[in-house]
Design a protein around this motif. Structure first.
Motif, PDB file in Angstrom:
ATOM      1  N   ILE A 102      59.824  53.511 -44.304  1.00  0.00           N
ATOM      2  CA  ILE A 102      58.802  53.309 -45.435  1.00  0.00           C
ATOM      3  C   ILE A 102      57.960  54.481 -45.774  1.00  0.00           C
ATOM      4  O   ILE A 102      57.344  55.308 -44.659  1.00  0.00           O
ATOM      5  N   GLN A 103      57.859  54.853 -46.740  1.00  0.00           N
ATOM      6  CA  GLN A 103      56.842  56.067 -47.024  1.00  0.00           C
ATOM      7  C   GLN A 103      55.593  55.608 -47.609  1.00  0.00           C
ATOM      8  O   GLN A 103      55.678  55.023 -48.718  1.00  0.00           O
ATOM      9  N   ILE A 104      54.353  56.127 -47.063  1.00  0.00           N
ATOM     10  CA  ILE A 104      53.096  55.782 -47.723  1.00  0.00           C
ATOM     11  C   ILE A 104      52.574  56.845 -48.112  1.00  0.00           C
ATOM     12  O   ILE A 104      51.902  57.806 -47.243  1.00  0.00           O
ATOM     13  N   ASP A 105      52.584  57.338 -49.425  1.00  0.00           N
ATOM     14  CA  ASP A 105      52.012  58.328 -50.042  1.00  0.00           C
ATOM     15  C   ASP A 105      50.556  58.704 -49.899  1.00  0.00           C
ATOM     16  O   ASP A 105      49.734  57.486 -50.145  1.00  0.00           O
ATOM     17  N   GLU A 106      49.999  59.776 -49.432  1.00  0.00           N
ATOM     18  CA  GLU A 106      48.692  59.870 -49.269  1.00  0.00           C
ATOM     19  C   GLU A 106      48.161  61.255 -49.948  1.00  0.00           C
ATOM     20  O   GLU A 106      47.454  62.097 -49.358  1.00  0.00           O
ATOM     21  N   ALA A 107      48.715  61.313 -51.297  1.00  0.00           N
ATOM     22  CA  ALA A 107      48.438  62.560 -52.000  1.00  0.00           C
ATOM     23  C   ALA A 107      46.932  62.948 -52.113  1.00  0.00           C
ATOM     24  O   ALA A 107      46.654  64.385 -52.329  1.00  0.00           O
ATOM     25  N   ALA A 108      46.209  62.027 -52.179  1.00  0.00           N
ATOM     26  CA  ALA A 108      44.796  62.409 -52.409  1.00  0.00           C
ATOM     27  C   ALA A 108      43.786  62.410 -51.251  1.00  0.00           C
ATOM     28  O   ALA A 108      42.756  62.454 -51.131  1.00  0.00           O
ATOM     29  N   LEU A 109      44.610  62.375 -49.912  1.00  0.00           N
ATOM     30  CA  LEU A 109      43.759  62.229 -48.619  1.00  0.00           C
ATOM     31  C   LEU A 109      43.009  63.512 -48.709  1.00  0.00           C
ATOM     32  O   LEU A 109      41.701  63.783 -48.513  1.00  0.00           O
ATOM     33  N   ARG A 110      43.625  64.594 -48.817  1.00  0.00           N
ATOM     34  CA  ARG A 110      43.048  65.968 -48.466  1.00  0.00           C
ATOM     35  C   ARG A 110      42.140  66.090 -49.655  1.00  0.00           C
ATOM     36  O   ARG A 110      41.092  66.727 -49.386  1.00  0.00           O
ATOM     37  N   GLU A 111      42.592  65.880 -50.880  1.00  0.00           N
ATOM     38  CA  GLU A 111      41.588  66.346 -52.081  1.00  0.00           C
ATOM     39  C   GLU A 111      40.252  65.198 -51.949  1.00  0.00           C
ATOM     40  O   GLU A 111      39.300  65.495 -52.663  1.00  0.00           O
ATOM     41  N   GLY A 112      40.190  64.137 -51.061  1.00  0.00           N
ATOM     42  CA  GLY A 112      39.429  63.393 -51.228  1.00  0.00           C
ATOM     43  C   GLY A 112      37.981  63.949 -50.232  1.00  0.00           C
ATOM     44  O   GLY A 112      36.992  63.250 -50.200  1.00  0.00           O
ATOM     45  N   LEU A 113      38.483  65.147 -49.662  1.00  0.00           N
ATOM     46  CA  LEU A 113      37.251  65.432 -48.723  1.00  0.00           C
ATOM     47  C   LEU A 113      36.109  65.651 -49.518  1.00  0.00           C
ATOM     48  O   LEU A 113      36.093  66.262 -50.467  1.00  0.00           O
TER      49      LEU A 113
ATOM     50  N   GLY B  11      49.409  54.909 -50.314  1.00  0.00           N
ATOM     51  CA  GLY B  11      48.316  54.669 -49.345  1.00  0.00           C
ATOM     52  C   GLY B  11      47.031  54.178 -49.630  1.00  0.00           C
ATOM     53  O   GLY B  11      46.508  54.461 -50.897  1.00  0.00           O
ATOM     54  N   PRO B  12      46.385  53.562 -48.687  1.00  0.00           N
ATOM     55  CA  PRO B  12      44.734  53.282 -49.180  1.00  0.00           C
ATOM     56  C   PRO B  12      43.977  54.154 -49.645  1.00  0.00           C
ATOM     57  O   PRO B  12      43.160  54.000 -50.509  1.00  0.00           O
ATOM     58  N   VAL B  13      44.024  55.279 -48.985  1.00  0.00           N
ATOM     59  CA  VAL B  13      43.070  56.467 -49.075  1.00  0.00           C
ATOM     60  C   VAL B  13      43.250  56.880 -50.616  1.00  0.00           C
ATOM     61  O   VAL B  13      42.362  57.475 -51.538  1.00  0.00           O
ATOM     62  N   THR B  14      44.598  57.233 -50.801  1.00  0.00           N
ATOM     63  CA  THR B  14      44.848  57.490 -52.361  1.00  0.00           C
ATOM     64  C   THR B  14      44.526  56.618 -53.622  1.00  0.00           C
ATOM     65  O   THR B  14      44.025  57.029 -54.524  1.00  0.00           O
ATOM     66  N   ILE B  15      44.870  55.307 -53.040  1.00  0.00           N
ATOM     67  CA  ILE B  15      44.537  54.277 -54.101  1.00  0.00           C
ATOM     68  C   ILE B  15      42.975  54.300 -54.381  1.00  0.00           C
ATOM     69  O   ILE B  15      42.773  54.219 -55.632  1.00  0.00           O
ATOM     70  N   LEU B  16      42.454  54.340 -53.371  1.00  0.00           N
ATOM     71  CA  LEU B  16      40.970  54.410 -53.539  1.00  0.00           C
ATOM     72  C   LEU B  16      40.352  55.753 -54.338  1.00  0.00           C
ATOM     73  O   LEU B  16      39.720  55.714 -55.140  1.00  0.00           O
ATOM     74  N   ASN B  17      40.985  56.843 -53.826  1.00  0.00           N
ATOM     75  CA  ASN B  17      40.380  58.155 -54.460  1.00  0.00           C
ATOM     76  C   ASN B  17      40.844  58.311 -56.042  1.00  0.00           C
ATOM     77  O   ASN B  17      40.186  59.105 -56.825  1.00  0.00           O
ATOM     78  N   TRP B  18      41.569  57.462 -56.333  1.00  0.00           N
ATOM     79  CA  TRP B  18      42.369  57.776 -57.811  1.00  0.00           C
ATOM     80  C   TRP B  18      41.890  56.485 -58.536  1.00  0.00           C
ATOM     81  O   TRP B  18      42.379  56.240 -59.693  1.00  0.00           O
ATOM     82  N   SER B  19      40.888  55.600 -57.960  1.00  0.00           N
ATOM     83  CA  SER B  19      40.517  54.581 -58.751  1.00  0.00           C
ATOM     84  C   SER B  19      39.015  54.579 -58.931  1.00  0.00           C
ATOM     85  O   SER B  19      38.457  55.415 -58.563  1.00  0.00           O
ATOM     86  N   PHE B  20      38.631  53.828 -60.150  1.00  0.00           N
ATOM     87  CA  PHE B  20      37.082  53.818 -60.184  1.00  0.00           C
ATOM     88  C   PHE B  20      36.728  52.700 -59.225  1.00  0.00           C
ATOM     89  O   PHE B  20      37.362  51.526 -59.412  1.00  0.00           O
ATOM     90  N   VAL B  21      35.663  53.108 -58.462  1.00  0.00           N
ATOM     91  CA  VAL B  21      35.570  52.366 -57.173  1.00  0.00           C
ATOM     92  C   VAL B  21      34.134  51.666 -57.573  1.00  0.00           C
ATOM     93  O   VAL B  21      33.338  52.010 -58.283  1.00  0.00           O
ATOM     94  N   ARG B  22      33.999  50.797 -56.482  1.00  0.00           N
ATOM     95  CA  ARG B  22      32.609  49.855 -56.451  1.00  0.00           C
ATOM     96  C   ARG B  22      31.679  50.849 -56.006  1.00  0.00           C
ATOM     97  O   ARG B  22      31.796  51.618 -55.143  1.00  0.00           O
ATOM     98  N   ASP B  23      30.436  50.720 -56.778  1.00  0.00           N
ATOM     99  CA  ASP B  23      29.237  51.233 -56.264  1.00  0.00           C
ATOM    100  C   ASP B  23      28.203  50.217 -55.346  1.00  0.00           C
ATOM    101  O   ASP B  23      27.054  50.690 -55.136  1.00  0.00           O
ATOM    102  N   ASP B  24      28.666  49.190 -55.306  1.00  0.00           N
ATOM    103  CA  ASP B  24      27.785  48.186 -54.287  1.00  0.00           C
ATOM    104  C   ASP B  24      28.348  48.080 -52.926  1.00  0.00           C
ATOM    105  O   ASP B  24      27.989  47.228 -52.303  1.00  0.00           O
ATOM    106  N   GLN B  25      29.161  48.874 -52.697  1.00  0.00           N
ATOM    107  CA  GLN B  25      29.426  48.849 -51.198  1.00  0.00           C
ATOM    108  C   GLN B  25      30.288  50.048 -50.740  1.00  0.00           C
ATOM    109  O   GLN B  25      30.636  51.011 -51.293  1.00  0.00           O
ATOM    110  N   PRO B  26      29.869  50.610 -49.441  1.00  0.00           N
ATOM    111  CA  PRO B  26      30.532  52.057 -49.034  1.00  0.00           C
ATOM    112  C   PRO B  26      32.232  52.029 -49.250  1.00  0.00           C
ATOM    113  O   PRO B  26      32.800  51.083 -49.503  1.00  0.00           O
TER     114      PRO B  26
END
Ligand SMILES: CN1c2c(nc(N)[nH]c2=O)NC[C@@H]1CNc1ccc(C(=O)N[C@@H](CCC(=O)N[C@@H](CCC(=O)N[C@@H](CCC(=O)O)C(=O)O)C(=O)O)C(=O)O)cc1
Ligand SMILES: N[C@@H](CCS)C(=O)O
Ligand SMILES: [Zn+2]
Length: 766
Positions: free
Chosen positions: A603-614, A561-576
């Protein structure tokens, strides 16, 4: 004169040398002295790489985890592991037993459960949780740390050992009985006093003592504990640099400025705005260490902007200013220099650990001698910063427009859950207590070797695809034989559940060697989100279609899922972060819709890092949850009522966010619960979770094989809280780290447990 130091260096090695040595040792392929030598060589190399610093860190190396090292330093070793000493076992073996457990199968002895593992603050690093009971006693065990300090000193440098502070150490641990862990502080402080005395004897002047809990919301009793601890340590013969990182101090700032320590390290990336207040509130003799290089991302620092801000502070503080990365560099890859295939433009925007220390050195020279001494470095840095800012590769107007066009409809299913559930029940005709798995099956050495050959162009894409098809067929045949109800393709073709998607999305770059330790010897290679995200083509459809062609049972399409992809990537620091997340959500939504078009019905959309991204502070949770849940809904909800959406989360401490989890509105959620004996389900006593749920019955983190009876008992506990008609039976998480010889008997037992429960339900009904 500004002084430079570092809070910690990555320990795995630029080519993951430590990982390979650890795993060889565990497999019995090298002996202990070879492992120890490898550790020593890595430390030496890392100190050489840090030689420009005024203080080298020591004690940041670990054979598994720095928190576990701290437990051993303080003599807090769970009795189940320390009592299991055999004549030939050493402290290192005991250490690995706590870290990894010991299966009866492997050792021929009784099995020992591994220490619990949980994430380190808001990072993707996981530590071994210290265990406390009323009887916990501490005793100093400093030899390993002292010998590492001596090794570092042999590099002719000043050495600053790094330890975790007493209050954070207690905060990180778990009470194994009714005890109050803060009551242990009185037993702990004398051990810290003795430790600091020994460090002074070893010639140490400064000790970095980490108290990152100071960036969280602390109850008064924890604040009191900090005060008490540092009062009791103030007479220590070494100077203490109290380090905070990962966030702002906020209401802990007055507290920290009163603590009787010789210096404070502030995360001047996340808490830049607090710098002046901190300086003003500290005694005139205090050292102020500013973490000015981001230790959590891989972007080059804007050195000129940093100097514009730092120069007046340096003038004010003179010799009292230290500069460093914001936190330990454990969370970034080792060396950008190893990268051979990164696009040159993108590479010019990046800095890994090694490069971050070069930046630090440039800043130091500029501050101490003037910018004119580093003109070339500053100009090159400015060019890279400008190139990234202006690059057309970063901005994709159509993606930005699509995000601007997002409206509430995008996150809505066609009908509500009861209506969908009725349609899906008819369509799938699954038995009571349907069985499934979470997605991955063992990533065998064969699979990884094939991928490596493919990456090195030693085998063709056709050959690689055919090898992966064989693996998928094997996984499907095994699942058929086991009698599982909803199948998965096994994720053989994925190096990692996040990197795999990063590799296929536009707006992402990925490295060859950008490894970061996740836990123990396990590493991840977070992809680098540098620009607006789009999906050039379907990413998973062919694999899923192939798998579906092998069976008449439903085959889950498997996405991250999008939140997990985001939380486990190196992300942009030039936008929220939220903007990047919405872009990912739109890309995953397209994939979901393509899977549906291709006939994939679940279809399963994993959000393993949704909780840990708090966020670390609860006051910021609502904002995060609003955009995170909306992003999930956008990705998932563009399908018809008959398509069943699953999601999965491996960290299930949902008590405080359960209504947000329900708002995700997935038809089925699978969660981790077995390790807590279903205690994590207590939340359902007072919250009526509306949709289907699969509380994990098989702890995949240990090689131990759960019995049918254990799993029946767990599900019966779950059925006390959730109606049986809405319960699924599945493991806690994916099986990629396990071996087939463990997975097969465990899943046989799981399927048998489901059958037993169905029979019991039939008996009750008749
Ligand atoms: C669920 N978890 C995850 C997190 N973060 C992620 N990004 N992904 C996750 O799955 N965070 C929380 C948890 C952490 N858990 C884990 C579990 C397992 C691993 C893991 O197994 N990591 C692997 C590396 C995986 C990978 O990307 N492999 C690549 C490269 C394989 C490789 O090393 N090849 C060797 C040669 C091997 C050979 O010849 O046999 C080489 O290149 O030299 C791949 O499969 O292609 C690990 O081994 O550490 C991580 C986190
Ligand atoms: N589908 C993934 C989820 C891990 S959290 C897996 O099974 O490995
Ligand atoms: Zn999981």
């Amino acid at each position: 004169m500004a002084i430079t130091h570092n809070l910690g260096f990555p320990r795995i090695g630029s080519q993951r040398e430590l990982k390979f040595a650890q795993e060889k040792y565990w497999r019995g392929e090298i002996n202990q002295s070879e492992l120890i030598t490898q550790g020593k060589q890595l430390r030496s190399k890392h100190w050489q790489q840090q030689s420009s610093l005024d203080f080298l860190p020591a004690g940041d190396f670990s054979f598994y985890d720095q928190v576990l090292d701290m437990s051993f330093l303080l003599g807090n070793i769970p009795s189940r592991a320390s009592n299991s000493h055999t004549n030939d076992s050493t402290e290192l073996d005991t250490y690995f037993r706590v870290a990894r457990g010991r299966s009866a199968h492997d050792s021929g002895c009784s099995c020992i459960s591994a220490g619990e593992m949980t994430k380190w603050f808001d990072t993707n690093y996981h530590y071994i949780v210290p265990e406390f009971t009323n009887d916990t006693a501490f005793s100093l065990n400093p030899e390993k740390l002292l010998s590492q300090i001596a090794e570092a000193q042999s590099h002719n440098a000043k050495v600053k050992p790094v330890i975790i502070g007493p209050v954070t150490y207690l905060w990180l641990g778990k009470e194994k009985d009714a005890s109050n862990k803060l009551a242990l502080l009185d037993r702990l402080l004398p051990v810290y006093q003795a430790l600091l005395a020994q460090l002074a004897n070893a010639g140490v002047e400064w000790v970095q003592i980490d108290e990152p809990i100071l960036v969280t919301e602390l109850d008064q009793e924890w604040k009191n504990a900090l005060q008490r601890s540092y009062l009791s340590l103030q007479k220590s013969p070494v100077k203490l640099l109290l380090a905070t990182y990962f966030g702002q101090l906020q209401d802990n700032l007055p507290l920290i400025s009163q603590l009787p320590v010789a210096g404070i390290h502030l995360d001047a990336i996340n808490a830049k705005d607090e710098t002046t207040a901190l300086i003003d509130s500290l005694p005139a003799s205090s050292i102020v260490s500013l973490g000015v290089i981001n230790g959590r991302n891989i972007w080059k620092t804007d050195l000129n902007a940093t100097l514009d801000w730092l120069e007046p502070i340096a003038s004010q503080l003179q010799d009292r200013l230290w500069i460093a990365p914001s936190c330990s560099l454990l969370h970034v890859p080792v060396d950008l220099g190893s990268e051979e295939h990164l696009d040159p433009d993108i590479k010019s925007w990046l800095a890994f650990a090694h490069q971050k220390l070069e930046e630090l050195s440039t800043l130091q020279t500029a501050l101490n001698q003037g910018r004119q001494h580093v003109t070339a470095a500053l100009e090159a840095n400015q060019q890279a910063i400008n190139s990234r800012r202006q690059s057309p590769r970063v901005n994709n107007p159509s993606v930005q427009q699509a995000v601007a066009n997002i409206d509430a409809k995008l996150g809505q299913r066609q009908s509500d859950y009861p209506h969908r559930a009725a349609i899906q029940r008819n369509k799938f005709n699954l038995p009571l207590y349907p069985t499934t798995t979470i997605g991955s099956f063992p990533q065998t050495a064969g699979i990884r070797a094939a991928r490596l050959q493919f990456k090195k162009a030693e085998i063709s894409e056709v050959d690689y695809t055919s090898l992966m098809h064989q693996e998928i067929k094997y996984a499907v045949d095994e699942q058929e034989a086991l009698g599982l109800d909803v199948l998965v393709h096994g994720e053989a073709e994925r190096n990692d559940m996040v990197e795999y998607f990063g590799e296929q999305l536009q707006g992402y770059a990925f490295s060859q060697y950008g490894w970061v330790q996740s836990y123990g010897s396990r590493c991840v290679k977070p992809p680098i989100l540098f620009g607006d995200i789009s999906r050039p083509k379907a990413m998973t459809v062919n694999w899923t279609q192939y798998a579906q062609s092998l069976t008449t049972k439903p085959m889950k399409g498997m996405l991250t899922g999008p939140v997990t992809i985001l939380n486990w990537s190196f992300v942009r620091d030039d936008q929220p972060r939220s903007d990047s997340c919405y872009q990912l959500a739109l890309a995953i939504r397209e994939e979901v819709q393509d899977l549906e078009k291709a006939g994939v019905t679940i279809i399963q959309i994993d959000e393993a890092a949704l909780r840990e991204g708090l966020p670390l502070r609860q006051s910021q949770w609502q904002d995060y949850l609003t955009w995170a849940i909306e992003s999930f809904r956008i990705s998932a909800n563009g399908v018809g009522d008959a398509t069943q959406i699953h999601t999965h989360m491996c960290y299930s401490e949902f008590n405080d966010i359960i209504s947000a989890i329900a708002d995700m509105d997935a038809d089925v959620i699978t969660i981790e619960t077995s390790r807590s004996d279903m205690e994590l389900l207590d939340v359902f006593d007072h919250f009526n979770y509306p949709n289907d749920i699969g509380p994990g019955v098989y702890d995949i983190h240990t090689p131990n094989i759960p019995t049918q009876a254990q799993m029946v008992e767990l599900i019966e506990k779950a059925a006390e809280r959730i109606p049986a008609e809405r319960l699924w039976i599945n493991p806690d998480c994916g099986l990629k780290t396990r071996q087939w010889k463990e997975v097969i008997p465990a899943l046989q037992n799981m399927v048998a447990a489901a059958k037993t429960l169905r029979q019991r339900a039939l008996k009750v009904a008749s």
